[in-house]
Design an enzyme around this catalytic site. Sequence first.
Site, short mmCIF file in Angstrom:
data_model
loop_
_atom_site.label_atom_id
_atom_site.label_comp_id
_atom_site.label_asym_id
_atom_site.label_seq_id
_atom_site.Cartn_x
_atom_site.Cartn_y
_atom_site.Cartn_z
N ASP A 91 6.96 8.21 3.75
CA ASP A 91 5.65 7.33 3.92
C ASP A 91 5.54 6.29 3.12
O ASP A 91 6.17 6.34 2.16
CB ASP A 91 4.52 8.54 3.40
CG ASP A 91 2.96 8.12 3.76
OD1 ASP A 91 2.65 7.49 4.74
OD2 ASP A 91 2.12 7.86 2.83
N SER A 92 4.53 5.39 3.44
CA SER A 92 4.51 4.39 2.61
C SER A 92 3.78 4.63 1.19
O SER A 92 4.21 3.86 0.41
CB SER A 92 3.62 3.35 3.16
OG SER A 92 2.07 3.95 3.50
N CYS A 98 3.67 8.71 8.44
CA CYS A 98 2.99 7.65 8.17
C CYS A 98 2.48 6.95 9.71
O CYS A 98 3.52 6.56 10.35
CB CYS A 98 3.74 6.34 7.45
SG CYS A 98 2.72 4.99 7.03
N GLU A 128 -5.44 6.59 -3.66
CA GLU A 128 -4.37 6.01 -4.25
C GLU A 128 -4.85 5.71 -5.63
O GLU A 128 -3.75 5.68 -6.47
CB GLU A 128 -3.59 5.11 -3.62
CG GLU A 128 -2.64 5.60 -2.07
CD GLU A 128 -1.64 5.18 -2.13
OE1 GLU A 128 -0.84 4.16 -2.57
OE2 GLU A 128 -0.76 5.91 -1.16
N CYS A 139 -4.64 8.65 9.59
CA CYS A 139 -3.96 8.21 8.46
C CYS A 139 -3.80 9.68 7.41
O CYS A 139 -4.46 10.26 7.31
CB CYS A 139 -4.57 7.26 7.71
SG CYS A 139 -3.72 6.67 6.14
N HIS A 199 -3.42 9.83 4.53
CA HIS A 199 -4.33 9.95 3.15
C HIS A 199 -5.37 10.29 3.51
O HIS A 199 -6.04 10.94 2.74
CB HIS A 199 -4.37 8.32 2.92
CG HIS A 199 -3.10 8.04 2.22
ND1 HIS A 199 -2.17 7.45 2.90
CD2 HIS A 199 -2.95 7.74 0.86
CE1 HIS A 199 -1.22 7.06 2.16
NE2 HIS A 199 -1.65 6.71 0.88
#
Length: 275
Positions: free
Chosen positions: A12-13, A75, A160, A194, A196
């Site tokens: 994942d990024s 991702c 993040e 996403c 996240h």
Amino acid sequence: MNFQKNAIGIFDSGFGGLTVFKSIAAQLPNYNYIYLGDNARSPYGDHSFETVYQYTLECVEWLFAQGCPLVVLACNTASAKALRNIQQLDLPKKYPSNRVLGVIRPTAEVIGSMSDSKSIGVLGTRGTVRSESYLIEIHKFFPEVNVYQQSCPMWVPLIENAEHESEGADYFVKKYLNQLLSQSNEIDTVLLACTHYPLLVPKIKEQLNSNIHVVAQGDIVAASLVDYLERHPEMDIRLGQQAQQSFYTTGDAEAFDQHASVFLERSIAATKVKL
């Protein structure tokens, strides 16, 4: 670290893919895993197709170099912007025996069956939304379903930076949900496109009517991987099952550990790598 020679690679990024990793490890607990987060270059959402493809390929090749024959792009942006090129251009030429899987197709295969009104809202990064990957893939399996998209550019930075539980996050959750729902009052299923976004589920549900179903991808992708390995025993036999896991980041390892503990609900010790 010999176990790395037959681990499942998960990329994942940043941190979001840990939600997918957690679900995969829960359904396939005996397998070995290497997780790589490209935190030094995250987020990917606003980068061009070419940049995301370059970054993703570098990370996939790093995982291949660790001996991972199978890599999951946990991702959505990478799956939308890089997966097809990697599968069609890079694997046949350089890595014909390796495989790279994404998160969009497995989700598209089932999401249409979750909506009674046949109206689905998709929340994602700008990159995922602009790619129209979900529009294309969902309509392949459910041509009768209406798909409405909304980009949420502030959500990944909030998460993040560990601000996803703050009052400030409420504003941006409400803002993007209102923009999505203003497109149709028939939406009864909202897909978090996403990895996240599951950390925002409590705030998202606070803003939605209880009859709107919120769908995260982790369990869907995990179930798809279980099915894939059952259908491809030639890959499954290449994967070690010593239940060992390792975590790597291109960013600061200490910061990664702190954030990862929020996603995984346990502590880990990551290693910083330079690609």
